[in-house]
Write a protein that holds these residues in place. Sequence first.
Motif, PDB file in Angstrom:
ATOM      1  N   ARG A  36      -0.420   9.876   1.496  1.00 12.84           N
ATOM      2  CA  ARG A  36      -1.768   9.576   0.996  1.00 12.84           C
ATOM      3  C   ARG A  36      -1.758   9.400  -0.514  1.00 12.84           C
ATOM      4  O   ARG A  36      -2.355   8.460  -1.050  1.00 12.84           O
ATOM      5  CB  ARG A  36      -2.707  10.713   1.392  1.00 12.84           C
ATOM      6  N   THR A  39       0.081   6.079  -1.402  1.00  8.42           N
ATOM      7  CA  THR A  39      -0.732   4.905  -1.082  1.00  8.42           C
ATOM      8  C   THR A  39      -1.881   4.748  -2.071  1.00  8.42           C
ATOM      9  O   THR A  39      -2.140   3.646  -2.569  1.00  8.42           O
ATOM     10  CB  THR A  39      -1.279   5.009   0.346  1.00  8.42           C
ATOM     11  N   SER A  47      -2.534   6.000   6.556  1.00  6.31           N
ATOM     12  CA  SER A  47      -2.618   5.784   5.114  1.00  6.31           C
ATOM     13  C   SER A  47      -2.035   4.437   4.714  1.00  6.31           C
ATOM     14  O   SER A  47      -2.624   3.681   3.938  1.00  6.31           O
ATOM     15  CB  SER A  47      -1.880   6.907   4.367  1.00  6.31           C
TER      16      SER A  47
END
Length: 301
Positions: A106, A109, A163
Amino acid sequence: MADARRDRWGADMRVLVAGATGVIGRRATDLLLARGHQVTGLSRSDQHAATLRARGADAMVVDVYDAEALADAVKAAAPDVVMHQLTDLSGGSSEANARMRRIGTRNLTDAALTVGVRRIVAQSVAWAYQAGPNPADEGTPLDLHASAPRSTTVGGVVALESSVRDAPEWVVLRYGLLYGPDTWYTPGGLVAEQARRRELMANADVSSFVQVDDAAEAAVAALDWPTGVANICDDEPATGHEWAPLFARWVGAPEPPKDLDTPRPGWARGADNRRARHELGWEPRYRSWRDGFTAAPRARF
């Protein structure tokens, strides 16, 4: 960013490799450099960063759990593509690796999207599919209702892939079991030690393997692949009855115990690589684990 470059995927492409000193990451880094790309590798230690620089890559020391520091690192690297090879497997903990997939992915990204990166190539696994009778293809749903402890791994995979899909362009590589140098499935690896303790069972579970250099080649090839998921494994899913005895001989372990009574769990089904081979043009050097195991030197103990 890449807008001013003559060819988005040309020899001057900037690739940021997260997990650049891992088993696939360092091989992919070498391949990218050999093909003329500019590589920035992320590492958790000064020692590993120095190793990356010695190989010809730029390197940054950053903790991917520190979202702010990671965002600064990605901004400074200004990559065209982010290659996600992050894992946390050194301690053999599925919980630690799932946390990396959830939080590390996460953060990575978000950092990539903030600076306008369009493409992410990410490492996933090919054994998180729901139950079925045959090797799973990419259209098979993930095993969202898995029970513990398998749910830990599947949950991490689901979070990682969710994600990554936020990027405008993405490729998820669902790798089979990695074998070869530096992996668990090698004469000095974790599974070899289990085999020597006779903890590795020759059972009905079906697995798909991929040799680690073939896995790295797929990661680099995926820079040009269309958005989507690809199973990256060899051509021969196999039961433990088939592969475990040959693996034991390779690593110098005794013949593994045979479990002829326990039926195969429905999810232990292996994976189908036809999309990668026939649609994407990926061709593994080792088309079967049989070839890969026997091509490597046997252990001597």
